[in-house]
Enzyme design. Structure first.
Site, PDB file in Angstrom:
ATOM      1  N   ASN A   4      13.940 -33.553 -10.469  1.00 35.98           N
ATOM      2  CA  ASN A   4      13.684 -32.942 -11.775  1.00 35.98           C
ATOM      3  C   ASN A   4      14.048 -33.856 -12.943  1.00 35.98           C
ATOM      4  O   ASN A   4      14.350 -33.402 -14.043  1.00 35.98           O
ATOM      5  CB  ASN A   4      14.409 -31.593 -11.891  1.00 35.98           C
ATOM      6  CG  ASN A   4      13.885 -30.598 -10.878  1.00 35.98           C
ATOM      7  OD1 ASN A   4      12.681 -30.504 -10.652  1.00 35.98           O
ATOM      8  ND2 ASN A   4      14.775 -29.853 -10.255  1.00 35.98           N
ATOM      9  N   GLY A  59      20.610 -26.772   5.730  1.00 29.74           N
ATOM     10  CA  GLY A  59      19.689 -26.028   4.887  1.00 29.74           C
ATOM     11  C   GLY A  59      18.506 -25.464   5.640  1.00 29.74           C
ATOM     12  O   GLY A  59      18.555 -24.361   6.194  1.00 29.74           O
ATOM     13  N   ARG A  60      17.415 -26.216   5.673  1.00 29.47           N
ATOM     14  CA  ARG A  60      16.197 -25.679   6.272  1.00 29.47           C
ATOM     15  C   ARG A  60      16.337 -25.289   7.735  1.00 29.47           C
ATOM     16  O   ARG A  60      15.620 -24.382   8.185  1.00 29.47           O
ATOM     17  CB  ARG A  60      15.039 -26.655   6.035  1.00 29.47           C
ATOM     18  CG  ARG A  60      14.662 -26.706   4.560  1.00 29.47           C
ATOM     19  CD  ARG A  60      13.425 -27.503   4.265  1.00 29.47           C
ATOM     20  NE  ARG A  60      13.071 -27.384   2.849  1.00 29.47           N
ATOM     21  CZ  ARG A  60      12.001 -27.918   2.292  1.00 29.47           C
ATOM     22  NH1 ARG A  60      11.152 -28.607   3.047  1.00 29.47           N
ATOM     23  NH2 ARG A  60      11.752 -27.753   1.012  1.00 29.47           N
ATOM     24  N   ARG A  87      28.430 -27.020  -7.158  1.00 25.27           N
ATOM     25  CA  ARG A  87      27.542 -27.922  -6.419  1.00 25.27           C
ATOM     26  C   ARG A  87      27.134 -29.090  -7.312  1.00 25.27           C
ATOM     27  O   ARG A  87      26.719 -28.887  -8.461  1.00 25.27           O
ATOM     28  CB  ARG A  87      26.298 -27.187  -5.927  1.00 25.27           C
ATOM     29  CG  ARG A  87      25.553 -27.998  -4.848  1.00 25.27           C
ATOM     30  CD  ARG A  87      24.391 -27.265  -4.244  1.00 25.27           C
ATOM     31  NE  ARG A  87      24.202 -27.681  -2.861  1.00 25.27           N
ATOM     32  CZ  ARG A  87      23.016 -27.776  -2.253  1.00 25.27           C
ATOM     33  NH1 ARG A  87      21.902 -27.472  -2.907  1.00 25.27           N
ATOM     34  NH2 ARG A  87      22.934 -28.152  -0.992  1.00 25.27           N
ATOM     35  N   ASN A 111      20.740 -31.144  -8.843  1.00 20.35           N
ATOM     36  CA  ASN A 111      19.274 -31.098  -8.750  1.00 20.35           C
ATOM     37  C   ASN A 111      18.538 -31.010 -10.078  1.00 20.35           C
ATOM     38  O   ASN A 111      17.439 -30.477 -10.164  1.00 20.35           O
ATOM     39  CB  ASN A 111      18.838 -29.948  -7.830  1.00 20.35           C
ATOM     40  CG  ASN A 111      19.333 -30.133  -6.410  1.00 20.35           C
ATOM     41  OD1 ASN A 111      19.916 -31.154  -6.089  1.00 20.35           O
ATOM     42  ND2 ASN A 111      19.111 -29.151  -5.566  1.00 20.35           N
ATOM     43  N   GLN A 115      25.114 -18.243  -5.977  1.00 22.89           N
ATOM     44  CA  GLN A 115      24.910 -19.468  -6.748  1.00 22.89           C
ATOM     45  C   GLN A 115      24.352 -19.091  -8.121  1.00 22.89           C
ATOM     46  O   GLN A 115      23.253 -18.547  -8.235  1.00 22.89           O
ATOM     47  CB  GLN A 115      23.960 -20.434  -6.060  1.00 22.89           C
ATOM     48  CG  GLN A 115      23.971 -21.788  -6.786  1.00 22.89           C
ATOM     49  CD  GLN A 115      22.923 -22.752  -6.310  1.00 22.89           C
ATOM     50  OE1 GLN A 115      21.735 -22.491  -6.427  1.00 22.89           O
ATOM     51  NE2 GLN A 115      23.345 -23.893  -5.786  1.00 22.89           N
ATOM     52  N   THR A 152      15.926 -21.675  -2.368  1.00 18.81           N
ATOM     53  CA  THR A 152      15.002 -20.806  -3.088  1.00 18.81           C
ATOM     54  C   THR A 152      13.924 -20.312  -2.137  1.00 18.81           C
ATOM     55  O   THR A 152      13.279 -21.097  -1.447  1.00 18.81           O
ATOM     56  CB  THR A 152      14.367 -21.575  -4.265  1.00 18.81           C
ATOM     57  OG1 THR A 152      15.388 -21.917  -5.190  1.00 18.81           O
ATOM     58  CG2 THR A 152      13.310 -20.734  -4.967  1.00 18.81           C
ATOM     59  N   TYR A 183      19.252 -29.388 -12.962  1.00 21.65           N
ATOM     60  CA  TYR A 183      19.270 -28.179 -13.778  1.00 21.65           C
ATOM     61  C   TYR A 183      20.277 -28.314 -14.927  1.00 21.65           C
ATOM     62  O   TYR A 183      20.785 -29.395 -15.192  1.00 21.65           O
ATOM     63  CB  TYR A 183      19.495 -26.958 -12.889  1.00 21.65           C
ATOM     64  CG  TYR A 183      18.391 -26.823 -11.859  1.00 21.65           C
ATOM     65  CD1 TYR A 183      17.063 -26.664 -12.253  1.00 21.65           C
ATOM     66  CD2 TYR A 183      18.649 -26.916 -10.496  1.00 21.65           C
ATOM     67  CE1 TYR A 183      16.031 -26.586 -11.327  1.00 21.65           C
ATOM     68  CE2 TYR A 183      17.624 -26.841  -9.558  1.00 21.65           C
ATOM     69  CZ  TYR A 183      16.317 -26.678  -9.975  1.00 21.65           C
ATOM     70  OH  TYR A 183      15.299 -26.616  -9.060  1.00 21.65           O
ATOM     71  N   HIS A 195      25.674 -23.980 -10.043  1.00 18.31           N
ATOM     72  CA  HIS A 195      24.660 -24.977  -9.686  1.00 18.31           C
ATOM     73  C   HIS A 195      24.707 -26.104 -10.713  1.00 18.31           C
ATOM     74  O   HIS A 195      24.117 -26.005 -11.791  1.00 18.31           O
ATOM     75  CB  HIS A 195      23.279 -24.328  -9.653  1.00 18.31           C
ATOM     76  CG  HIS A 195      22.253 -25.118  -8.896  1.00 18.31           C
ATOM     77  ND1 HIS A 195      22.398 -26.458  -8.626  1.00 18.31           N
ATOM     78  CD2 HIS A 195      21.056 -24.755  -8.353  1.00 18.31           C
ATOM     79  CE1 HIS A 195      21.344 -26.885  -7.942  1.00 18.31           C
ATOM     80  NE2 HIS A 195      20.525 -25.865  -7.765  1.00 18.31           N
TER      81      HIS A 195
END
Length: 368
Positions: A241, A322-323, A233, A184, A101, A27, A186, A181
């Site tokens: 969360n 990722g990052r 995923r 995480n 996604q 995101t 959701y 997705h």
């Protein structure tokens, strides 16, 4: 270099990928407002990173009610589809492959992000202590989530149809496929994990029932666009969360087996990657490999050598970084040549302009 497993090509459905390096969904909250539309700036960002074998877009909400955070893009309006077409065209022009996604946050939102509506979930259980950011006069203001409303059976069917339509929209926007997705914390994850699902109907209680929503969504999008374009995923050990499962190895091995039976083209495992996070046991990874014979992607604090080991050991087929991709638009080249990786600026992760998005240079100092 031909012996480097990270640079072996891979067939993924209808795609032939040039390497095993994945840019996973991240995101960045830079969609145009109003309308949550992908922009030319986002197209530049993704195109700069098209040397990845596969790009998975940032989460893109399938409906207005699916939005969890300020300034995230959607894929349910004609304007949003057109915005994403700029992104996919730019990635393809640079020789890359990209999937969308598809994202519904469920309870991980606030009425301020969804037009004043009430959040929905598998059950009327609040994500305790979870905060999301809202648009506070152009700056992110963090607020706690509220207790959601449990979806009725008829409403569940309507959400499944929203996923189906979003998958069709993604192909119209030029994506090479979609990733659901289911991680995480959701919406899909809220149905799947035992501690976020208190339902007593066909969607709750037993593991088979908790898998039902995932099964229905996958079946719907696969029927719409073909299972060879569908990935999922999952995050077996995450507690992000507020979602927790009482027996994650049992639950997620069963989920992997189900996805194998349905024929999805890949399963993307997000390993817990924060400090003191639970370690995903090698035996668990091997159980997932035994349960699912398709392409397995893993992501979570991998460096190049750890990634190569995972591929050689056979429980992973691709690795997401990722990052590192944020500050290293040429990350595959840096991996291939053992060049140093630039650190990203955390202050520019969410929201803002080109700074911290498209202005990171390549390893030789040139513009990306």
């Amino acid at each position: 270099m031909s012996q480097d497993p990270l640079f072996a090509p891979l067939r993924l459905g209808q795609l032939t990928l040039k390497n095993r390096i994945v840019m996973p969904p991240m995101t960045r909250s830079r969609a145009a407002q109003p309308g949550d539309v992908a922009t030319d700036l986002m197209a530049t960002y993704y195109a700069q990173r098209a040397s990845a074998g596969l790009i998975v877009s940032e989460g893109t909400q399938i409906s207005p009610l699916g939005k969890g955070y300020a300034w995230t893009p959607g894929i349910y309006s004609a304007e949003q589809i057109a915005g994403w077409r700029k992104v996919t065209d730019a990635v393809h022009a640079n020789g890359g492959a990209i999937v969308a996604q598809l994202w519904h946050v469920g309870r991980v939102t606030h009425p301020d992000n969804i037009g004043g509506a009430h959040p929905i979930s598998a059950s009327a259980l609040r994500a305790e202590g979870v905060r999301v950011f809202v648009d506070s006069n152009g700056a992110p203001g963090f607020v706690e989530t509220v207790t959601p409303r449990a979806l009725s059976v008829d409403e569940i069917a309507a959400v499944v149809n929203e996923y189906r339509q979003a998958a069709r929209n993604a192909l119209e926007a030029g994506f090479d496929g979609i990733e659901l997705h289911g991680a995480n914390g959701y919406l899909i994850n809220q149905f799947l994990d035992s501690e976020s699902n208190a339902r007593t109907d066909q969607y709750g209680g037993s593991l088979e029932n908790r898998l039902r929503f995932l099964k229905e969504v996958v079946t719907a999008v696969g029927a719409e666009i073909g299972m060879d374009r569908v990935g999922v995923r999952l995050a077996p050990l995450t507690t992000l969360n507020g979602t927790v499962d009482a027996n994650p190895e049992e639950t997620y091995t069963a989920a992997a087996a189900l996805l194998g039976q349905l024929g999805v083209v890949y399963v993307h495992i997000a390993e817990a990657d924060w400090d003191d996070a639970p370690v995903m046991r090698r035996e668990f990874k091997e159980a997932l490999r035994a349960a699912y014979s398709g392409t397995l992607i893993y992501a979570g604090k991998y460096d190049a050598e750890r990634a190569r080991s995972a591929l050689r050991e056979g429980w992973a087929d691709m690795i997401g970084f990722g990052r590192p991709f944020i500050a290293n638009p040429d990350l595959p080249e840096r991996i291939k040549l053992s060049l140093p990786w630039t650190a990203h600026d955390p202050a520019t992760l969410f929201g803002g302009d080109a700074h911290g998005l498209t202005d990171y240079p390549k390893a030789d100092g040139s513009a990306a």
